[in-house]
Design an enzyme around this catalytic site. Structure first.
Site, mmCIF file in Angstrom:
data_model
loop_
_atom_site.group_PDB
_atom_site.id
_atom_site.type_symbol
_atom_site.label_atom_id
_atom_site.label_comp_id
_atom_site.label_asym_id
_atom_site.label_seq_id
_atom_site.Cartn_x
_atom_site.Cartn_y
_atom_site.Cartn_z
ATOM 1 N N ARG A 131 0.900 -1.193 0.409
ATOM 2 C CA ARG A 131 0.266 -0.877 0.233
ATOM 3 C C ARG A 131 1.191 1.699 -0.299
ATOM 4 O O ARG A 131 0.266 2.352 -0.970
ATOM 5 C CB ARG A 131 -1.021 0.043 1.232
ATOM 6 C CG ARG A 131 -2.242 -1.228 0.866
ATOM 7 C CD ARG A 131 -2.709 -0.916 2.207
ATOM 8 N NE ARG A 131 -3.576 -2.003 3.043
ATOM 9 C CZ ARG A 131 -3.294 -3.361 3.694
ATOM 10 N NH1 ARG A 131 -3.059 -2.745 4.672
ATOM 11 N NH2 ARG A 131 -4.789 -4.151 3.440
ATOM 12 N N PHE A 134 -12.540 -6.306 -3.535
ATOM 13 C CA PHE A 134 -12.403 -6.624 -1.963
ATOM 14 C C PHE A 134 -11.815 -5.812 -0.915
ATOM 15 O O PHE A 134 -10.891 -5.899 -0.366
ATOM 16 C CB PHE A 134 -12.099 -8.238 -2.388
ATOM 17 C CG PHE A 134 -11.989 -9.005 -3.581
ATOM 18 C CD1 PHE A 134 -13.462 -9.990 -3.296
ATOM 19 C CD2 PHE A 134 -12.026 -8.800 -4.737
ATOM 20 C CE1 PHE A 134 -13.595 -11.012 -4.660
ATOM 21 C CE2 PHE A 134 -12.650 -9.498 -5.672
ATOM 22 C CZ PHE A 134 -13.629 -10.855 -5.598
ATOM 23 N N ASP A 178 -17.259 -4.132 -1.745
ATOM 24 C CA ASP A 178 -17.412 -5.665 -0.794
ATOM 25 C C ASP A 178 -18.296 -6.245 -0.404
ATOM 26 O O ASP A 178 -19.896 -6.099 -0.730
ATOM 27 C CB ASP A 178 -16.528 -5.405 0.701
ATOM 28 C CG ASP A 178 -15.301 -6.751 1.363
ATOM 29 O OD1 ASP A 178 -14.276 -6.677 1.270
ATOM 30 O OD2 ASP A 178 -16.485 -7.802 2.368
ATOM 31 N N SER A 179 -18.676 -7.867 -0.276
ATOM 32 C CA SER A 179 -19.474 -8.352 -0.179
ATOM 33 C C SER A 179 -20.421 -8.073 1.391
ATOM 34 O O SER A 179 -21.400 -8.983 2.613
ATOM 35 C CB SER A 179 -19.713 -10.361 -0.624
ATOM 36 O OG SER A 179 -18.635 -10.656 0.136
ATOM 37 N N ALA A 227 -18.568 -8.628 -5.827
ATOM 38 C CA ALA A 227 -17.481 -7.959 -6.784
ATOM 39 C C ALA A 227 -17.506 -8.577 -8.188
ATOM 40 O O ALA A 227 -17.435 -7.971 -9.247
ATOM 41 C CB ALA A 227 -16.180 -8.006 -6.763
ATOM 42 N N ASP A 284 -7.680 -7.011 -4.261
ATOM 43 C CA ASP A 284 -6.934 -8.134 -3.252
ATOM 44 C C ASP A 284 -8.076 -8.874 -2.596
ATOM 45 O O ASP A 284 -8.426 -9.118 -1.515
ATOM 46 C CB ASP A 284 -6.549 -7.584 -3.057
ATOM 47 C CG ASP A 284 -6.136 -7.848 -1.299
ATOM 48 O OD1 ASP A 284 -5.143 -8.723 -1.684
ATOM 49 O OD2 ASP A 284 -5.679 -6.896 -0.261
ATOM 50 N N CYS A 318 -3.513 -13.919 -2.448
ATOM 51 C CA CYS A 318 -2.891 -14.389 -1.752
ATOM 52 C C CYS A 318 -3.087 -16.031 -1.385
ATOM 53 O O CYS A 318 -2.566 -16.797 -0.564
ATOM 54 C CB CYS A 318 -3.476 -14.388 -0.369
ATOM 55 S SG CYS A 318 -5.334 -13.920 -0.025
HETATM 56 N N1 SAH Z 1 -7.869 -6.321 0.453
HETATM 57 C C1 SAH Z 1 -8.184 -5.614 2.016
HETATM 58 C C2 SAH Z 1 -8.444 -7.633 2.290
HETATM 59 C C3 SAH Z 1 -10.057 -8.169 1.461
HETATM 60 S S1 SAH Z 1 -10.025 -9.446 2.272
HETATM 61 C C4 SAH Z 1 -7.208 -5.438 2.681
HETATM 62 O O1 SAH Z 1 -6.008 -5.189 2.283
HETATM 63 O O2 SAH Z 1 -7.625 -5.371 3.773
HETATM 64 C C5 SAH Z 1 -11.088 -10.914 1.048
HETATM 65 C C6 SAH Z 1 -12.587 -9.919 1.511
HETATM 66 O O3 SAH Z 1 -13.343 -10.102 0.355
HETATM 67 C C7 SAH Z 1 -13.366 -9.993 2.853
HETATM 68 O O4 SAH Z 1 -13.526 -8.492 3.170
HETATM 69 C C8 SAH Z 1 -14.490 -10.161 2.178
HETATM 70 O O5 SAH Z 1 -15.677 -9.947 2.573
HETATM 71 C C9 SAH Z 1 -14.893 -10.410 0.672
HETATM 72 N N2 SAH Z 1 -14.835 -11.109 -0.367
HETATM 73 C C10 SAH Z 1 -15.409 -12.792 -0.532
HETATM 74 N N3 SAH Z 1 -15.715 -12.971 -1.325
HETATM 75 C C11 SAH Z 1 -16.247 -11.746 -1.946
HETATM 76 C C12 SAH Z 1 -17.238 -11.732 -3.171
HETATM 77 N N4 SAH Z 1 -17.641 -12.931 -4.118
HETATM 78 N N5 SAH Z 1 -16.901 -10.202 -3.584
HETATM 79 C C13 SAH Z 1 -16.934 -8.990 -3.168
HETATM 80 N N6 SAH Z 1 -16.434 -9.124 -1.366
HETATM 81 C C14 SAH Z 1 -16.064 -10.491 -1.266
#
Ligand code: SAH
Length: 400
Positions: free
Chosen positions: A214, A230, A252-253, A281, A301, A341
């Site tokens: 970041r 995400f 985010d979901s 997403a 991410d 990840c």
């Molecule tokens: N980018 C974040 C970490 C992401 S963790 C950071 O740097 O802090 C993954 C995230 O994706 C979670 O918050 C989860 O709620 C979300 N998520 C999982 N599947 C998803 C989907 N299909 N659509 C949108 N969000 C999703």
């Protein structure tokens, strides 16, 4: 050797990987005719010797797991004990203090810090732990005492709700181990403040592993429109807004994650710049494209799409699809910041999927920056499983 600690004999040539530094022993590598695993308690300490009975190390065993033993000490005079854990914690802490000015980081990263099965995330005076193996679970009183000695925390929460515990035959749950844990914890990263929920957030509440990635993006975001897919609680998005982005959309979901995005935007004074959009997403990117929305920077991410080998094909497809859709939302000469990840997808693998997506859309790509997990998630060169995070920044141009 301490005669009270049962010995486990390796089969011939099964010491090689261990001698390079790896600490896992699979059940089929043990000479179970001479030293049966049966009868050993999950989590019990063992002394591992090679087929010539030369000492290799002390570890803990789980006869019910594919990974039968994890080594913790290669010093014959130091079996596993509270004082060994204190020693390891001090070494781990010294590393973090060298890299981080403030006490917000992953303080212990399992195998890489010589404490297999233990995660400690530090939010100032508050610690959130994950014990993921039967061995660490058996060591719980020693771990808690050692952590208390080294960090003197106000409270310790055990986030033992991760599914990996099931592979070890452990039950799952969240438990307060010491003190009082507030509903929300606060941390600071790159001059921004963030509130997280230790009780029910993702992992322990925050993704420390992306901090350096970041940092490196921020000089590029001024006056740009950013889409953070995400987003979780806004780690990327809120920092982009604070660094001068023109507009940020966090997707985010999870509603509870987006609630924290709004809270985090507000405490950093960028609530007017940050928008939150709840949805899948994959679906949201489709809608944004239909609505002809464009962004200068799109961040991807996601959670690990490949958690196990069997998810490989489906997971790769998901990475390719989401990156392709992300590229389609970019304005001319935009940036794609794509992370993964999934340990089972290497950097080359992710890059190749992104490249396929680019070719499909007739775009030319330039890889500008490659990032990995931060130094609070050290990689053990002999333990590939400790390396998992990739983050690529690519420029996306019309094909040339
Ligand atoms: N980018 C974040 C970490 C992401 S963790 C950071 O740097 O802090 C993954 C995230 O994706 C979670 O918050 C989860 O709620 C979300 N998520 C999982 N599947 C998803 C989907 N299909 N659509 C949108 N969000 C999703």
């Amino acid at each position: 050797m301490d005669t009270e600690i049962p010995a486990l004999l390796l089969k011939k040539n099964q010491d090689k990987r261990l001698r390079t530094g790896h600490c896992w022993i699979y059940s089929n590598e043990i000479d179970t005719e001479k030293t049966p695993l049966k009868g050993l308690q999950p989590g019990e300490q063992v002394a591992v010797v090679d087929d010539r009975e030369l000492f290799i190390g002390f570890g803990y065993v789980n006869p019910h797991s594919l990974i039968a033993v994890r080594l913790m000490s290669r010093d014959q005079t130091h079996p596993i004990s509270e004082s060994l854990i204190v020693h390891r914690l001090n070494i781990a802490l010294a590393l973090r203090q060298r890299f981080y000015a403030q006490p917000y980081y992953r303080a212990v990263f399992g195998e890489s810090d010589g404490l297999p099965g233990l995660i400690v995330d530090r939010y100032g005076d508050y610690l959130v732990l994950q014990l993921s193996t039967a061995g660490m679970e058996a060591l719980r009183p020693a771990v808690l005492a050692a952590v208390d000695k080294v960090f003197k925390p106000k409270a310790i929460l055990l986030r033992n709700d991760s599914s990996v515990r099931e592979l070890e035959g452990l039950d799952r749950g969240v438990e307060l181990a010491a003190g009082q844990m507030p509903e929300r914890l606060e941390l600071s990263e790159g001059g921004c403040r963030f509130r997280i929920s230790p009780h029910d957030g993702q992992k322990t509440g925050w993704f420390f592993d992306q901090a350096a990635n970041r940092d490196r993006l921020l000089p590029l975001v001024k006056e740009r429109r950013v889409l953070d897919l995400f987003s979780y609680v806004g780690g990327w998005g809120v920092r982009c807004a604070a660094a001068g982005a023109e507009a940020v959309t966090c997707v985010d979901s999870s509603e509870s994650a987006l609630e924290l995005v709004r809270e985090n935007a507000a405490i950093n004074g960028v609530e007017k710049t940050v928008d939150s959009l709840r949805g899948d997403a994959f679906e949201v990117v489709r809608q944004l494209k239909e609505a002809n929305q464009r962004f200068d920077i799109v961040l991807v991410d996601p959670p690990a799409f490949i958690k196990r080998r069997k998810d490989q094909k489906q997971g790769e497809l998901a990475y390719r699809r989401i990156n392709q859709a992300a590229m389609q939302l970019l304005s001319r000469d935009g940036l794609l910041v794509s992370s993964s990840c999934s340990h089972h997808l290497g950097g080359d693998g992710l890059l190749s999927l992104i490249n396929q997506a680019g070719r499909h859309l007739d775009r030319s790509l330039q890889l500008l920056m490659s990032g990995s997990q931060g130094p609070d998630h050290p990689i053990h060169p002999a333990i590939p499983e400790t390396s998992y995070l990739k983050s690529f920044t690519l420029r996306v141009l019309p094909r040339f």
